[in-house]
Design a protein around this motif. Structure first.
Motif, short mmCIF file in Angstrom:
data_model
loop_
_atom_site.label_atom_id
_atom_site.label_comp_id
_atom_site.label_asym_id
_atom_site.label_seq_id
_atom_site.Cartn_x
_atom_site.Cartn_y
_atom_site.Cartn_z
N VAL A 31 89.59 13.70 -16.07
CA VAL A 31 90.88 14.42 -16.53
C VAL A 31 91.52 14.97 -15.05
O VAL A 31 92.32 16.19 -15.67
CB VAL A 31 90.33 15.37 -17.70
N ASN A 151 97.26 13.52 -23.89
CA ASN A 151 97.08 14.13 -22.84
C ASN A 151 96.84 15.81 -22.58
O ASN A 151 95.69 16.26 -22.03
CB ASN A 151 97.94 13.87 -21.65
N ALA A 155 93.15 17.62 -22.01
CA ALA A 155 92.75 18.53 -21.34
C ALA A 155 92.22 19.88 -21.96
O ALA A 155 91.23 20.39 -21.29
CB ALA A 155 93.98 18.72 -20.49
N ASN A 181 95.53 16.89 -15.60
CA ASN A 181 95.66 15.43 -16.57
C ASN A 181 96.78 14.79 -16.60
O ASN A 181 96.75 13.49 -16.61
CB ASN A 181 94.98 15.67 -17.65
#
Length: 271
Positions: A31, A151, A155, A181
């Protein structure tokens, strides 16, 4: 900044720190990118040579849709940087790559440090109800093609862990986690195929002979906590460190403490 062309990829790497110091290779989490180490490199680089790189499919590294080996990529970057043997320091997925390298190429590894990592082939661990719910949300976003929302929530999951609320986190740390990320969204269409090592490292950790340090955050996920316990119980010359008030990214959330613990361990082992 530099890059090495290797088997369908242009592997981006950075080499810095003390030219005469013992080499450290920093391998980022899934990540993140090599930028996750920004806060710790200045201190570590005062007396070490620091190599870090973006693995295939991440950051500034580019790749064709080919079969590849993460370990071979690592060795290609080390060769390009002129590093024959180093202490490998990997976070999450990066730690898995480091463990694979330690069992496949022990002559290239002087020491091993992982942060919230599982050895390849580690069996499934029963997740908590909370963890299952969080992963279900991520799966739904992936199915819907909402990559931006996916995303950000991904994260948040790894930054906070399943037992903390994001509101408990330092806002600057959370923004850093988002940015790390987000830098990988551009690779959403990439499709390189990683070839696993055989047999997997899970079956071979007892053969790791170099000094090893296994770090985990107190609030990390169940699999990472269980894997860290397993590594400590099977790798002969190993020690552990649990970072309170952190989850999957202690080196980003608590960089000064991370450098203190890692630096002490490196010094104690002459690395």
């Amino acid at each position: 900044m530099a890059e090495v062309k290797f088997k369908g990829a242009a592997l981006h790497y950075e080499l810095e720190g003390s030219p005469a110091g013992p080499p450290l290779v920093l391998i980022h989490a899934g990540v993140a990118t090599l930028r996750m180490w920004d806060a710790v490199v200045p201190a570590l680089g005062a007396d070490h040579r620091i190599l870090r790189y973006d693995t295939r499919g991440f950051g500034l590294t580019s790749t064709e849709d080919v079969s590849f080996s993460d370990v071979d990529d690592l060795l290609a970057v080390m060769d390009a940087a002129g590093i024959e043997r180093a202490t490998l320091i990997g976070a999450s997925r990066g730690g898995r790559i480091a463990i694979d390298a330690a069992v496949e190429h022990p002559d290239r590894v002087a020491g091993l440090v992982t942060v919230g990592s599982n050895p390849s082939g580690f069996p499934d661990v029963e997740l908590t109800e909370r963890e299952n719910d969080l992963f279900d949300v991520l799966d739904d976003l992936l199915a819907a093609g909402d990559l931006e929302r996916l995303n950000r929530l991904e994260a948040e999951l790894w930054a906070a862990g399943p037992t903390r609320d994001v509101l408990e986190l330092d806002p600057a740390f959370l923004e850093t986690a988002y940015a790390l990320n987000a830098a990988n969204v551009r690779h959403a269409g990439d499709a390189p195929r990683a070839v696993p090592i055989e047999p997997p490292a899970f079956e071979r950790t007892v053969d790791i002979e170099v000094p090893s340090l296994f770090i985990v955050g107190e609030h990390d996920l169940s699999t990472e906590l269980a894997a860290t316990e397993y590594l400590l119980s099977t790798v002969p010359d190993s020690s552990g460190a649990t970072f309170p008030d952190t989850a999957h990214l202690p080196s980003v959330e608590r960089p000064a403490e991370f450098v203190r613990v890692l630096g002490g361990w490196l010094g104690a082992h002459g690395l």
